[in-house]
Design a protein around this motif. Structure first.
Motif, PDB file in Angstrom:
ATOM      1  N   VAL A 243       0.837  -1.206   0.000  1.00 20.54           N
ATOM      2  CA  VAL A 243       0.000   0.000   0.000  1.00 20.54           C
ATOM      3  C   VAL A 243       0.869   1.252   0.000  1.00 20.54           C
ATOM      4  O   VAL A 243       0.607   2.214  -0.739  1.00 20.54           O
ATOM      5  CB  VAL A 243      -0.946   0.001   1.215  1.00 20.54           C
ATOM      6  N   LEU A 244       1.906   1.276   0.832  1.00 19.44           N
ATOM      7  CA  LEU A 244       2.792   2.440   0.891  1.00 19.44           C
ATOM      8  C   LEU A 244       3.435   2.705  -0.468  1.00 19.44           C
ATOM      9  O   LEU A 244       3.459   3.847  -0.950  1.00 19.44           O
ATOM     10  CB  LEU A 244       3.877   2.224   1.946  1.00 19.44           C
ATOM     11  N   LEU A 245       3.940   1.659  -1.103  1.00 22.95           N
ATOM     12  CA  LEU A 245       4.590   1.819  -2.401  1.00 22.95           C
ATOM     13  C   LEU A 245       3.604   2.303  -3.456  1.00 22.95           C
ATOM     14  O   LEU A 245       3.920   3.170  -4.281  1.00 22.95           O
ATOM     15  CB  LEU A 245       5.200   0.478  -2.829  1.00 22.95           C
ATOM     16  N   THR A 246       2.387   1.758  -3.425  1.00 26.36           N
ATOM     17  CA  THR A 246       1.354   2.167  -4.381  1.00 26.36           C
ATOM     18  C   THR A 246       0.969   3.625  -4.180  1.00 26.36           C
ATOM     19  O   THR A 246       0.861   4.394  -5.144  1.00 26.36           O
ATOM     20  CB  THR A 246       0.111   1.270  -4.239  1.00 26.36           C
ATOM     21  N   LEU A 247       0.782   4.020  -2.927  1.00 33.71           N
ATOM     22  CA  LEU A 247       0.386   5.399  -2.632  1.00 33.71           C
ATOM     23  C   LEU A 247       1.470   6.395  -3.039  1.00 33.71           C
ATOM     24  O   LEU A 247       1.170   7.495  -3.511  1.00 33.71           O
ATOM     25  CB  LEU A 247       0.072   5.554  -1.148  1.00 33.71           C
ATOM     26  N   CYS A 248       2.729   6.026  -2.860  1.00 31.25           N
ATOM     27  CA  CYS A 248       3.833   6.929  -3.219  1.00 31.25           C
ATOM     28  C   CYS A 248       3.811   7.274  -4.704  1.00 31.25           C
ATOM     29  O   CYS A 248       4.268   8.353  -5.104  1.00 31.25           O
ATOM     30  CB  CYS A 248       5.171   6.294  -2.842  1.00 31.25           C
ATOM     31  N   PHE A 249       3.268   6.389  -5.520  1.00 33.09           N
ATOM     32  CA  PHE A 249       3.153   6.676  -6.954  1.00 33.09           C
ATOM     33  C   PHE A 249       1.820   7.331  -7.303  1.00 33.09           C
ATOM     34  O   PHE A 249       1.766   8.346  -7.993  1.00 33.09           O
ATOM     35  CB  PHE A 249       3.319   5.386  -7.763  1.00 33.09           C
ATOM     36  N   VAL A 250       0.729   6.785  -6.781  1.00 35.79           N
ATOM     37  CA  VAL A 250      -0.605   7.210  -7.194  1.00 35.79           C
ATOM     38  C   VAL A 250      -0.988   8.584  -6.654  1.00 35.79           C
ATOM     39  O   VAL A 250      -1.608   9.385  -7.360  1.00 35.79           O
ATOM     40  CB  VAL A 250      -1.652   6.156  -6.769  1.00 35.79           C
ATOM     41  N   VAL A 251      -0.604   8.890  -5.416  1.00 33.65           N
ATOM     42  CA  VAL A 251      -1.035  10.142  -4.786  1.00 33.65           C
ATOM     43  C   VAL A 251      -0.527  11.365  -5.555  1.00 33.65           C
ATOM     44  O   VAL A 251      -1.227  12.373  -5.679  1.00 33.65           O
ATOM     45  CB  VAL A 251      -0.592  10.197  -3.309  1.00 33.65           C
ATOM     46  N   GLY A 252       0.683  11.280  -6.100  1.00 37.30           N
ATOM     47  CA  GLY A 252       1.214  12.396  -6.887  1.00 37.30           C
ATOM     48  C   GLY A 252       0.339  12.704  -8.095  1.00 37.30           C
ATOM     49  O   GLY A 252       0.068  13.867  -8.412  1.00 37.30           O
ATOM     50  N   ILE A 253      -0.128  11.671  -8.778  1.00 38.40           N
ATOM     51  CA  ILE A 253      -0.993  11.856  -9.952  1.00 38.40           C
ATOM     52  C   ILE A 253      -2.350  12.406  -9.523  1.00 38.40           C
ATOM     53  O   ILE A 253      -2.915  13.293 -10.182  1.00 38.40           O
ATOM     54  CB  ILE A 253      -1.151  10.522 -10.714  1.00 38.40           C
ATOM     55  N   ILE A 254      -2.871  11.896  -8.406  1.00 41.47           N
ATOM     56  CA  ILE A 254      -4.151  12.405  -7.888  1.00 41.47           C
ATOM     57  C   ILE A 254      -4.031  13.885  -7.530  1.00 41.47           C
ATOM     58  O   ILE A 254      -4.932  14.685  -7.806  1.00 41.47           O
ATOM     59  CB  ILE A 254      -4.594  11.589  -6.660  1.00 41.47           C
ATOM     60  N   PHE A 255      -2.886  14.268  -6.957  1.00 39.93           N
ATOM     61  CA  PHE A 255      -2.664  15.671  -6.589  1.00 39.93           C
ATOM     62  C   PHE A 255      -2.744  16.574  -7.816  1.00 39.93           C
ATOM     63  O   PHE A 255      -3.454  17.593  -7.801  1.00 39.93           O
ATOM     64  CB  PHE A 255      -1.303  15.813  -5.914  1.00 39.93           C
ATOM     65  N   TYR A 256      -2.037  16.210  -8.888  1.00 43.85           N
ATOM     66  CA  TYR A 256      -2.065  17.036 -10.101  1.00 43.85           C
ATOM     67  C   TYR A 256      -3.442  17.009 -10.757  1.00 43.85           C
ATOM     68  O   TYR A 256      -3.845  17.990 -11.400  1.00 43.85           O
ATOM     69  CB  TYR A 256      -1.000  16.570 -11.089  1.00 43.85           C
ATOM     70  N   THR A 257      -4.165  15.904 -10.608  1.00 46.57           N
ATOM     71  CA  THR A 257      -5.526  15.840 -11.140  1.00 46.57           C
ATOM     72  C   THR A 257      -6.420  16.860 -10.454  1.00 46.57           C
ATOM     73  O   THR A 257      -7.158  17.604 -11.104  1.00 46.57           O
ATOM     74  CB  THR A 257      -6.116  14.430 -10.938  1.00 46.57           C
ATOM     75  N   ILE A 258      -6.332  16.914  -9.122  1.00 40.56           N
ATOM     76  CA  ILE A 258      -7.205  17.797  -8.348  1.00 40.56           C
ATOM     77  C   ILE A 258      -6.897  19.275  -8.618  1.00 40.56           C
ATOM     78  O   ILE A 258      -7.805  20.081  -8.850  1.00 40.56           O
ATOM     79  CB  ILE A 258      -7.085  17.488  -6.843  1.00 40.56           C
ATOM     80  N   ILE A 259      -5.607  19.646  -8.616  1.00 41.40           N
ATOM     81  CA  ILE A 259      -5.271  21.068  -8.781  1.00 41.40           C
ATOM     82  C   ILE A 259      -5.460  21.546 -10.213  1.00 41.40           C
ATOM     83  O   ILE A 259      -5.400  22.748 -10.475  1.00 41.40           O
ATOM     84  CB  ILE A 259      -3.836  21.370  -8.311  1.00 41.40           C
ATOM     85  N   SER A 260      -5.698  20.620 -11.156  1.00 42.12           N
ATOM     86  CA  SER A 260      -5.918  21.003 -12.554  1.00 42.12           C
ATOM     87  C   SER A 260      -7.381  20.933 -12.963  1.00 42.12           C
ATOM     88  O   SER A 260      -7.710  21.162 -14.125  1.00 42.12           O
ATOM     89  CB  SER A 260      -5.095  20.109 -13.484  1.00 42.12           C
TER      90      SER A 260
END
Length: 314
Positions: free
Chosen positions: A118-135
């Motif tokens: 889960v930690l490894l998955t979140l370290c990759f996925v959360v960054g993409i989710i962040f850019y999705t939200i702010i855009s």
């Protein structure tokens, strides 16, 4: 953010009858509160950088096309518009095998291994989710493919861990197929990087600084770029040369150009240049053009891919 999401996941695993309170009474909130307080002086800088990109024409929101770009570039170093029929088939097979092996691994591994996955998955996925939200509209687009570079290491680590766990839980055939497809795609991507080199996927051009240096040399020469973009792009390859950038009026640069604020290499005209030769470098979308003083006369114009050069001599 990824680590906070993981801590909340870990808290969720704790046995407790008071579901809400177990999330509140956790020591990591103190650490995050102190971190936020220490970061407060930098908030204006963050907001300025987010709202004032140096390259707004090239920014985009996270869409299906951008997700394809991310997958294509991280696996086969191919942007969405470069993905042909065969590469499409390989990527679809890759996604299918990844989803299947990941799902089967999740069902069969223990609690501790799940926490790490889960930690490894979140370290990759959360960054993409962040850019999705702010855009998301009405916000302006704020994403470029290269913004996932800092989280790409977690993607490659995740592939390796999923394959290793697949072998560990005896998904030998699926893990083997996934390994082969991954090696083919990553190998193709590595060969593409070697062939393409430092390619700018926004401007659709190879960066020509090294070629220009080899062709023109640096002896008794000052290279002047149109604005800070070319200066930043060429600085590494021309680090032993006299490199400056021309901007005809004082400016506070933002976004990716912020590091050049206060630079001694910014010039308003050519009067400070004492070398025999002046090489002015510009691009198709350049908006400022240097007209040298009367000491210099134009001797040659050259084009390197989409990089234009005017050579002046005293």
């Amino acid at each position: 953010l990824a680590h906070l999401a993981w801590l909340l996941y870990m808290t969720h695993q704790l046995p407790s009858k008071q579901t809400v309170l177990k999330y509140i009474y956790q020591p990591y909130w103190i650490v995050y509160a102190v971190s936020v307080l220490l970061f407060l002086p930098w908030i204006p800088t963050v907001l300025t950088q987010l709202n004032d990109s140096a390259l707004p024409p090239y920014m985009s929101s996270i869409t299906m096309y951008e997700l394809t770009n991310i997958l294509g570039l991280l696996t086969a170093y191919s942007a969405g518009w470069q993905i042909g029929p065969w590469l499409t088939v390989l990527l679809v097979v890759f996604i299918g095998l990844f989803g299947y092996v990941y799902g089967q691994v999740w069902r069969r591994i223990g609690k501790t291994q799940k926490q790490g996955l889960v930690l490894l998955t979140l370290c990759f996925v959360v960054g993409i989710i962040f850019y999705t939200i702010i855009s998301l509209p009405p916000n302006p687009p704020r994403f470029l493919e290269r913004y996932v570079v800092h989280i790409s290491v977690f993607w490659y680590a995740l592939l390796g861990v999923v394959i290793a766990l697949g072998w560990h839980v005896r998904l030998k055939l699926s893990a083997l197929l996934f390994t082969v497809v991954s090696i083919v795609l990553l190998g193709y991507g590595s060969l593409t990087v070697a062939a393409v080199g430092n390619y700018n996927f926004q401007r659709l051009q190879d960066l020509q600084a090294n070629t220009i240096r080899k062709e023109l040399g640096c002896d008794n020469t000052t290279f002047v770029t149109s604005g800070p973009f070319g200066y930043i792009n060429m600085k590494y390859d021309l680090k032993d040369c006299d490199l400056k950038f021309y901007y005809p009026w004082p400016e506070t640069f933002v976004g990716g150009f912020a590091p050049v604020n206060g630079s001694q290499d910014m010039i308003l005209d050519s009067t400070s240049i004492s070398t025999k030769r002046l090489v002015f470098v510009y691009y198709e979308d350049s908006t400022v053009f240097l007209t040298p003083d009367e000491r210099f006369r134009e001797v040659e114009r050259r084009v390197f891919d989409k990089t234009f050069v005017i050579i002046y001599e005293q």
